[in-house]
Motif scaffolding. Structure first.
Motif, PDB file in Angstrom:
ATOM      1  N   LEU A   1       0.838  -1.210   0.000  1.00 26.65           N
ATOM      2  CA  LEU A   1       0.000   0.000   0.000  1.00 26.65           C
ATOM      3  C   LEU A   1       0.866   1.252   0.000  1.00 26.65           C
ATOM      4  N   ARG A   2       1.945   1.215   0.797  1.00 27.47           N
ATOM      5  CA  ARG A   2       2.835   2.392   0.849  1.00 27.47           C
ATOM      6  C   ARG A   2       3.515   2.604  -0.505  1.00 27.47           C
ATOM      7  N   SER A   3       3.870   1.496  -1.160  1.00 25.28           N
ATOM      8  CA  SER A   3       4.535   1.646  -2.466  1.00 25.28           C
ATOM      9  C   SER A   3       3.567   2.218  -3.511  1.00 25.28           C
ATOM     10  N   GLN A   4       2.262   2.080  -3.252  1.00 22.52           N
ATOM     11  CA  GLN A   4       1.259   2.643  -4.185  1.00 22.52           C
ATOM     12  C   GLN A   4       0.834   4.049  -3.751  1.00 22.52           C
ATOM     13  N   ASN A   5       1.518   4.561  -2.729  1.00 20.33           N
ATOM     14  CA  ASN A   5       1.205   5.901  -2.190  1.00 20.33           C
ATOM     15  C   ASN A   5      -0.230   6.029  -1.684  1.00 20.33           C
ATOM     16  N   ILE A   6      -0.777   4.925  -1.177  1.00 20.28           N
ATOM     17  CA  ILE A   6      -2.113   4.983  -0.562  1.00 20.28           C
ATOM     18  C   ILE A   6      -1.946   5.616   0.824  1.00 20.28           C
ATOM     19  N   LYS A   7      -2.848   6.518   1.140  1.00 19.81           N
ATOM     20  CA  LYS A   7      -2.794   7.150   2.462  1.00 19.81           C
ATOM     21  C   LYS A   7      -3.369   6.168   3.488  1.00 19.81           C
ATOM     22  N   ILE A   8      -2.529   5.656   4.376  1.00 22.34           N
ATOM     23  CA  ILE A   8      -3.027   4.710   5.384  1.00 22.34           C
ATOM     24  C   ILE A   8      -2.732   5.215   6.785  1.00 22.34           C
ATOM     25  N   ARG A   9      -3.581   4.804   7.725  1.00 24.71           N
ATOM     26  CA  ARG A   9      -3.375   5.116   9.141  1.00 24.71           C
ATOM     27  C   ARG A   9      -3.596   3.829   9.920  1.00 24.71           C
ATOM     28  N   LYS A  10      -2.804   3.639  10.988  1.00 30.81           N
ATOM     29  CA  LYS A  10      -3.007   2.467  11.842  1.00 30.81           C
ATOM     30  C   LYS A  10      -3.331   2.964  13.250  1.00 30.81           C
TER      31      LYS A  10
END
Ligand code: CP
Length: 351
Positions: free
Chosen positions: A239-248
């Protein structure tokens, strides 16, 4: 497609992108193994077919027409891991498009009891049936069977109805179909914020659905889980490599009022090695009428089901609760997949 590699281990060590190519025949999916196989274009084609099927099932002549489409094909359902929805919705989907079915759900009632290997059993199925739909607790087992049939046996399409903790591609498809239908007059799937809640480490439905959702433009994802059951590192890296904005986070209340979709999951304690699930206070990863009231009025609640206590039954009456509709959608999208794989969906226009 035949592989030139000598062993399955060699074959399986290749990237998903390479393996995916082996699951196509004449430019269309033959084996349904991985959620990665579904592009947005293909999903939209399947959503459209599923919409047609859904409409046709409301009319007696539509039901009869659907039954004529694959009445020349037979499907084997081989489910060695418990299932209610996936098994029954595939069975119903097969009946809907006219396919006869056979099933093994308890290997102790098959010749596996007499020592026959699963590999030989699946080769028997491929001799009697035109399609094998399977669920197995071992990750990669479906891919192994597809490899085996393609290289040593009579190759028939295989559909993965859930393999260990890694993949549940048709669940992901029905999840996306439900999101698509819920948001089709509200701006679509893109540019929305999705929260995944619960045991995210071991839930194959989440893994597969996140992969499909990540293809859509400007989606954001919140992963709400106990720290020991947060999403797997490999998925986070993708997901990070696809530049998706994620939060945990482990605080459900901190995201509930901001998201457009809440995807709940149960504790997957069948995968516990030493009772680690007992250490979790799962009530913090649950929806009740109280915290659902914090959600946006047009947000939706999904759950692959089965549930335990992570969604209070009182929430079922809330118009944002989509999980019963979600499981019904599973029949239409799986029927659509059957028509697609056998290349007869174009005949729907004759109705
Ligand atoms: N969602 C799902 O896979 O349910 P079953 O385990 O009942 O098939």
């Amino acid at each position: 497609m035949k592989s030139s590699l000598k062993t399955f281990e060699e074959y399986f060590s290749q990237s998903v992108e390479v393996r995916m190519q082996h699951y196509e025949k004449a430019g269309r999916l033959q084996h349904v193994m991985l959620s990665h196989q579904f592009s947005i274009k293909l999903m939209e084609e399947l959503f459209d077919i599923a919409d047609h099927i859904k409409g046709m099932t409301r009319k007696p002549n539509g039901i009869e027409f659907l039954k004529s489409l694959l009445s020349h094909k037979k499907a084997m359902l081989y489910f060695t891991q418990p299932s209610t929805r996936t098994f029954l919705s595939f069975l119903t989907a097969c009946q809907m498009v006219g396919m006869d079915t056979g099933e093994v759900r308890d290997p102790s009632l098959s010749s596996e009891y007499k020592g026959e290997s699963q590999e030989d059993g699946v080769r028997v199925f491929s001799s009697y049936f035109d399609l094998i739909i399977m669920r197995d607790p071992k990750p990669g087992f479906c891919e192994y069977m597809a490899y085996l049939l393609d290289n040593t046996g009579r190759s028939v399409p295989i559909m993965n109805g859930g393999s260990g903790k890694d993949q549940h591609p048709t669940q992901a498809l029905l999840d996306l179909y439900t999101i698509h239908r819920s948001f089709q007059h509200k701006g679509g799937i893109s540019k929305k914020r999705y929260a995944f809640v619960g045991d995210l480490l071991r839930g194959r439905a989440v893994r597969s659905s996140v992969m499909l959702l990540s293809q859509y433009k400007d989606v954001e994802m919140d992963f709400v889980a106990p720290s020991s059951f947060q999403i797997a590192e490999d998925l986070e890296d993708i997901l990070r490599s696809q530049n998706i904005k994620i939060r945990k986070t482990d605080d459900l209340g901190s995201v509930l009022s901001d998201v457009d979709c809440v995807y709940m999951t149960r504790l997957q304690d069948e995968y516990d090695l030493s009772g680690e699930s007992n250490l979790i206070d799962y009530s913090q990863f649950s929806l009740t009428t109280d915290n659902v009231n914090q959600m946006k009025s047009d947000a939706i609640i999904l759950h692959p089901l089965p549930r335990r206590h992570e969604i209070s039954t009182e929430v079922d009456a809330d118009p944002r609760a989509m999980y019963w509709r979600q499981l019904r959608n599973g029949v239409y999208i799986r029927a659509a997949l059957l028509l697609y794989v056998f290349n007869v969906a174009h005949r729907l226009k004759d109705y």
